[in-house]
Design an enzyme around this catalytic site. Structure first.
Site, PDB file in Angstrom:
ATOM      1  N   PRO A   1     -12.670  -9.107  -0.864  1.00 52.63           N
ATOM      2  CA  PRO A   1     -13.761  -8.304  -0.292  1.00 52.63           C
ATOM      3  C   PRO A   1     -13.315  -7.514   0.946  1.00 52.63           C
ATOM      4  O   PRO A   1     -13.695  -6.348   1.120  1.00 52.63           O
ATOM      5  CB  PRO A   1     -14.817  -9.357   0.076  1.00 52.63           C
ATOM      6  CG  PRO A   1     -14.545 -10.499  -0.845  1.00 52.63           C
ATOM      7  CD  PRO A   1     -13.050 -10.528  -0.987  1.00 52.63           C
ATOM      8  N   TYR A   2     -12.488  -8.132   1.768  1.00 49.53           N
ATOM      9  CA  TYR A   2     -11.963  -7.442   2.956  1.00 49.53           C
ATOM     10  C   TYR A   2     -11.096  -6.254   2.549  1.00 49.53           C
ATOM     11  O   TYR A   2     -11.230  -5.151   3.109  1.00 49.53           O
ATOM     12  CB  TYR A   2     -11.160  -8.441   3.789  1.00 49.53           C
ATOM     13  CG  TYR A   2     -10.355  -7.835   4.906  1.00 49.53           C
ATOM     14  CD1 TYR A   2     -10.954  -7.447   6.101  1.00 49.53           C
ATOM     15  CD2 TYR A   2      -8.978  -7.664   4.779  1.00 49.53           C
ATOM     16  CE1 TYR A   2     -10.213  -6.888   7.133  1.00 49.53           C
ATOM     17  CE2 TYR A   2      -8.228  -7.104   5.798  1.00 49.53           C
ATOM     18  CZ  TYR A   2      -8.848  -6.725   6.967  1.00 49.53           C
ATOM     19  OH  TYR A   2      -8.104  -6.166   7.990  1.00 49.53           O
ATOM     20  N   MET A   3     -10.206  -6.457   1.583  1.00 54.28           N
ATOM     21  CA  MET A   3      -9.330  -5.380   1.151  1.00 54.28           C
ATOM     22  C   MET A   3     -10.122  -4.259   0.485  1.00 54.28           C
ATOM     23  O   MET A   3      -9.810  -3.069   0.656  1.00 54.28           O
ATOM     24  CB  MET A   3      -8.266  -5.916   0.194  1.00 54.28           C
ATOM     25  CG  MET A   3      -7.288  -6.877   0.835  1.00 54.28           C
ATOM     26  SD  MET A   3      -6.368  -6.099   2.193  1.00 54.28           S
ATOM     27  CE  MET A   3      -5.360  -7.485   2.735  1.00 54.28           C
TER      28      MET A   3
ATOM     29  N   LYS B   1     -11.650  -2.264   3.239  1.00 47.80           N
ATOM     30  CA  LYS B   1     -10.635  -1.437   3.883  1.00 47.80           C
ATOM     31  C   LYS B   1     -10.300  -0.222   3.013  1.00 47.80           C
ATOM     32  O   LYS B   1     -10.150   0.893   3.524  1.00 47.80           O
ATOM     33  CB  LYS B   1      -9.373  -2.258   4.152  1.00 47.80           C
ATOM     34  CG  LYS B   1      -9.471  -3.187   5.347  1.00 47.80           C
ATOM     35  CD  LYS B   1      -9.601  -2.387   6.634  1.00 47.80           C
ATOM     36  CE  LYS B   1      -9.472  -3.242   7.868  1.00 47.80           C
ATOM     37  NZ  LYS B   1      -9.722  -2.449   9.107  1.00 47.80           N
TER      38      LYS B   1
END
Length: 210
Positions: A124-126, A129
């Site tokens: 989810p973070y990637m 980003k």
């Protein structure tokens, strides 16, 4: 020429602000908590209190460029990832465009180009980003998107690589080297509209980036 550092109280942000200040660059640190201001003021670095989840337009007053090195952190959930790493970054891009900032330096991540290749808990973070990077690239704001590999706390070597092949397959880079690269970018104002992969390596920073 004043640079706003969003995420200044993070591990990379603090090092960048100290390096830039020592280099004689005009820096303004944006922090979320009033208690964080003292660290910067003790070092002669101006700081402004603002929150990416609230109104932070005032933090950009008088600034010419912006470094976005904020992150929701490893102990928060997908909700904060969306609000800070994605929506917060997009709002910063919108403000930079409205105010005609000369450059936006985004600290992204190496695996952001392929979120499915990241460990499951980081996807989810990637993905956030990747979307934020694309939003910046599609904006009218001149940009540099810096994509560090897996971050470590090793001391700065001042030597980096800009591809996995050059780094011999090692996907790590020290936070200290990332801060040094960001400080170099603030001094190399001609570098715009570039995506830069960043890993620990053997080339001096100026050679690798220029």
């Amino acid at each position: 020429m004043t640079t706003l550092v969003i995420g200044a109280n993070g591990q990379i942000g603090r090092q960048l602000c100290a390096l830039a200040h020592d280099a004689g660059l005009a820096i303004r640190a944006m922090v979320r908590d009033p208690d964080q201001v003292a660290w910067f003021e003790a070092r002669g670095i101006p700081a402004v209190v603002a929150d990416l989840e609230g109104d932070f337009a005032h933090a950009l007053e008088g600034c010419d460029e912006l470094v976005f090195t904020a992150g929701s952190g490893p102990h928060t959930g997908p909700d904060k990832t969306l609000l800070i790493d994605l929506h917060g970054a997009m709002r910063a891009v919108d403000l930079a465009a409205e105010r005609g900032l000369r450059r936006f330096v985004m600290v992204s991540a190496l695996r952001a180009e392929d979120p499915q290749a990241a460990p499951e808990k980081l996807r989810p973070y990637m993905a956030a980003k990747r979307a934020a990077d694309a939003y910046l690239a599609a904006s009218p704001v001149p940009r540099v998107i810096l994509k560090p590999g897996r971050l470590t706390d090793a001391p700065a070597s001042g030597r980096v690589a800009t591809s996995l092949a050059e780094a011999g397959g090692d996907n790590t880079v020290s936070r200290a080297n990332v801060a040094r690269v960001l400080c170099h970018l603030l001094q190399a104002r001609e570098l715009v509209d570039r995506d830069i992969h960043l890993l620990d390596g053997e080339r001096p920073i100026a050679e690798a980036l220029n």
